[in-house]
Structures are given as C-alpha cells and as structure tokens.
Write an enzyme that holds these catalytic residues in place. Structure first.
Site, PDB file in Angstrom:
ATOM      1  N   PRO A  22       0.754  -1.383  -0.021  1.00  0.00           N
ATOM      2  CG  PRO A  22      -0.232  -1.209   2.166  1.00  0.00           C
ATOM      3  CD  PRO A  22       0.556  -1.975   1.248  1.00  0.00           C
ATOM      4  CG  ASP A 252      22.021  53.530   9.369  1.00  0.00           C
ATOM      5  OD1 ASP A 252      22.433  53.702   8.197  1.00  0.00           O
ATOM      6  OD2 ASP A 252      21.423  54.156  10.143  1.00  0.00           O
ATOM      7  CE  LYS A 274      24.572  58.073   9.368  1.00  0.00           C
ATOM      8  NZ  LYS A 274      24.609  59.504   8.748  1.00  0.00           N
ATOM      9  CB  THR A 335      14.504  54.181  21.434  1.00  0.00           C
ATOM     10  OG1 THR A 335      15.571  54.786  21.176  1.00  0.00           O
ATOM     11  CG2 THR A 335      13.777  54.076  22.798  1.00  0.00           C
ATOM     12  CG  MET A 388      26.029  56.168  19.247  1.00  0.00           C
ATOM     13  SD  MET A 388      25.327  57.346  17.904  1.00  0.00           S
ATOM     14  CE  MET A 388      24.436  58.538  18.732  1.00  0.00           C
TER      15      MET A 388
END
Length: 477
Positions: A22, A252, A274, A335, A388
């Site tokens: 089968p 970026d 960047k 952010t 940064m």
C-alpha cells in the site's frame, strides 16, 4: 535546512517504485499525478497497486530488485517491506546519481516526499525532512482549509496574463508590486467567486492604469523604518511589512543580521554604514540616494537601528524628501534605551529611585563636552541614558562627577543589547570606564546611569554572553 525544497518536472520521466504494498501504491499514485511514467518492481502486487496496473496507468516488473534494474530511470522510490532491499536500492541509486527516496528512512534519502496541497497549477508542499511526517500532514490539512479551491483558477489567470504584464511593465519591482495588489484585491475576489470573465476585464483595466502611472514616473515611495535594538521579535508589524515589500533597503551598521534576514531575498541592499567617524555614505549622499531611488519608481526602506527619530537623523532625511516632493511614511521602532534596559532588567523609571529619564548622545567631538548641560545631567533621582557613549565614556563619567554626581552612583554599559550577543558590565560612575576597558567591549553600546541600575540584580531575566573573565552566574554576566 537539511533538504532543499524544489519542484521536479517529472512529465514523461521514467520513475521506479520498488515494492508492491500500500505504501508503494501511494507513492506511485503521487508520481503519476506529477506526470511521471511509473514502473513498479516487486515479486507480488497488493490490491492497490494491482488496481493501478489494471487501469493501465503503470508497468510491472515481477522480480526481486537488483542494482542493474535502475538503468534508464530518472527517479527511484524504495518502498518494499524488506529493509535490506531498500538500503541496497539507496546505495545503487546514490552511486548512479539518481534521486532516491527510501520510505521511513530519511538518512538514506536524497529527497523526501512532502505533504502536498494541490491547487494546480499552485502547489504548497510541507515537509519535516522525514522527522515528523504526521506533523507535516497536520499542517497540510490546516492549509487545505485555508486555501479555497479557486486559487488554482487564480494562478491560471495570472499565468495567462504574465507575458502581457511583463511587456507592459518592464521594471521588475513595479511588476511585482502590481501582481501583489492584483492577487490580493478585487481581481482575486472575483476569481474566487467563480466570476473569471469579470476578473479578466478588471485585470485589463488594472494593467492599463499601471502603465499610465509608470509612464508618468509615479509610485515611488520611501519608508523610514526603525528596526529596534536588535532582537527581531522587537520589530514592529509595520516595520516587518515595509521591509518585506521593499524593492531596496538602505540600512545602517546598527541593524542586526537577524533583522536583515527578514528582508525579501530579491530586494537590493545598500549599506550606508554610519559608524562613528567613518560613514560608508555621508548623510547628504544618503538623502540624495533616497530621492533617486524613489524617482525610479521603487519602494525604498531606510532601515535604522532603534527608532529613526532618536539620534537617528531621521528628521534630516524626511526634510529632504519633503523638499523633493517624495511621498514617505515613518514607521517608529523600539528605541535602544527601552529595549536594552528591559533586557538588562533595568527599569528606566521607578517611583523609589527615578522620576525622569534623560536621553543624550555620547558621540562628542573633541572640545564638545561643554555643549551638554552637565549640571542637569548630574542631578540625582533621575536616569541618564547615553547613546553612542563607548568611545567617550571616561570623559563623560569625569564630567558627571565634576558637576556633582556622586562617584558611587550605579552605572551600567550594555553591549549589543537584546541580541544573543548581549553583554552587561555593571559598576559605578567612578569605575565603569575601567571595567568596560577590561571586558573588551565593542560597539554598539548603551550606557545607563542612576540608582535604577542596582535593580538589575533582582530583575534580570535575559542572559547573553558573559564578559571575558566574568563569572557567568553573576548578575553582571
């Protein structure tokens, strides 16, 4: 991905199914539906295979399998009830470079059969690579219920008009957007309702309207998208839609690789850099590039880490777009301050420690430190977040202490926050620069100063990579 999902053209190709039971019958039936010419090799046939043979749909070779039986076949399925026969067939097929499937033995397979949703010419295939075939079938069943039978007619309609649309709309990006609108709009609804002639008329009008729009240079658009702090789960739904519909993505350095993996594979990608003191593309050139791409009729995504309006120079970019008459939409992102602080277990506000938050950039040129309102930033009972700030960390901490902030004020630096590469260094305003230097931290980073930093010991829930030399069980790790 263990198996590459592909669709083979088996029309008229000779396919061998070894076994007569089968399972062999089901595999033979699938190959027949795909247009293959099927031969079943087995000493005896079960009822299902015998019925296919009686219908004249396949040939039967009544014998025990030998490797020489593979001559002239393009595809092999080993579905006998003899494991040693199936293994021999797999070895022989591999030696001859013939694709082979061995039922219930994925380690012997060069291809596997997926669970198929057939809306020909539209096909949807689901596979677990042989690991969980029942799960694949369950997903197939769900898809069967989700996809109306009319999708086959819709695919046929698109096929009939494909050459016409390609000739009228030679730009691939515009053509793709056109089909996306058509296949999700009134034309599709008419086809699914069985009103194919009306759908064809609507499609004719849509082609003409799109060609007029193309000839006038319209349809370019810019999305200014915040990619969030790094974790792809923090990308907004609006941001995800925008980058998956984009023809071009200008991105970026702070956009994580995991986010970039969500960009459509055929979209152009332009790296804008960047990085501090080293921009692959200066800002004025980025502004001009967005205008140029939009005027070419492309859907452009300007993809920025975090939120484009928080130290992201997004305002400068849309100012240029406004001056040049380029339509645009801003899609905010989470952010870095919100995302990184949450993943570090540091609340930005707390009624017992901080009732306000100040965001400031630490990316200062020489001699610029006097431009910041240090007296305000050094006030107690607030949280100071410095973007940064890695390069100027020692100078920033010195200025805060010089303007009255207690040297023992808690401070933390988060490297590559929200990603699996996240590292957390905790100290005070006095010693954080030294701790960071010893840990060998690199950008991107975020600095948080204030009493709320101490809460991370209790509230930390996310574990990234411990700093070099750190105790991985400590809260600072």
């Amino acid at each position: 991905m263990r198996f590459l999902p592909i669709f083979l053209n088996l029309a008229g190709k000779r396919c061998l199914v070894i076994g007569g039971g089968p399972v062999a019958a089901r595999k033979a039936a699938t190959l027949l539906r795909a247009g293959g010419t099927v031969t079943v090799l087995a000493p005896e046939l079960g009822a299902a295979v015998a019925e296919l043979l009686a219908q004249g749909r396949l040939a039967h070779c009544r014998k025990i399998f030998e490797p020489s039986d593979l001559a002239g076949f393009h595809l092999v399925v080993a579905a006998s009830d003899q494991p040693q026969v199936n293994a021999l067939a797999a070895e022989a097929a591999e030696a001859r470079g013939i694709p082979v499937n061995v039922v219930d033995r994925p380690e012997l397979c060069s291809f596997v059969f997926p669970a198929i949703v057939d809306r020909s010419p539209l096909l949807v295939a689901v596979s677990s690579g042989g690991a969980a075939p029942v799960l694949a079938r369950l997903l197939r069943d769900r898809l069967e219920r989700m996809l109306p039978a009319g999708y086959g007619a819709l695919a046929e309609l698109a096929g009939r008009f494909r050459a016409r649309v390609k000739a009228s709309l030679p730009q691939p990006a515009r053509r793709r957007r056109f089909w996306e609108r058509v296949l999700a709009g009134p034309v599709a609804q008419l086809v699914l309702a069985g009103r194919v002639p009306e759908a064809e008329l609507h499609l004719e009008h849509a082609i003409q309207a799109e060609k007029r729009e193309q000839d006038t240079g319209g349809n370019g658009f810019v999305f200014l998208v915040g990619a969030g702090p790094g974790d792809p789960d923090l990308l907004t739904l609006g941001g995800l839609r925008a980058i998956q519909e984009a023809d071009v993505v200008v991105y970026d350095r702070l956009v994580s690789p995991e986010i970039m993996d969500l960009v459509r594979k055929d979209a152009d990608r332009i790296y804008a850099g960047k990085e501090a003191s080293r921009h692959t593309l200066p800002q004025d050139r980025i502004n001009a590039l967005l205008v140029k791409l939009a005027r070419e009729g492309k859907r452009v995504v300007r993809l920025k880490g975090g939120d484009p309006f928080i130290f992201g120079r997004g305002g400068e970019e849309i100012d240029t777009l406004l001056e040049e008459g380029i339509p645009f939409q801003v899609v905010p992102g989470i952010t870095a301050a919100a995302g990184c602080a949450a993943y570090a277990g540091i609340p930005l506000t707390h009624r017992d420690y901080a009732q306000s938050v100040s965001f400031v950039t630490g990316h200062l040129k020489e001699g610029e430190s006097a431009d910041l309102d240090w007296e305000h930033l050094a006030r107690p009972r607030q949280t100071l977040v410095i973007y940064m700030g890695l390069k100027g960390l020692a100078r920033i901490c010195a200025q805060l202490m010089a303007h009255g902030l207690a040297p023992e004020t808690p401070a933390a630096l988060i490297e590559q926050g929200t990603t699996h590469r996240q590292r957390l260094v905790v100290g005070t305003v006095r010693d954080l620069p030294e701790r960071v230097a010893k840990a060998g931290i690199g950008a991107p980073t975020l600095v948080i100063v204030g009493e709320v930093v101490n809460l991370h010991r209790k509230l930390a829930w996310f574990r990234g990579t411990p700093p070099a030399g750190a105790d991985p069980t400590s809260p600072e790790a």
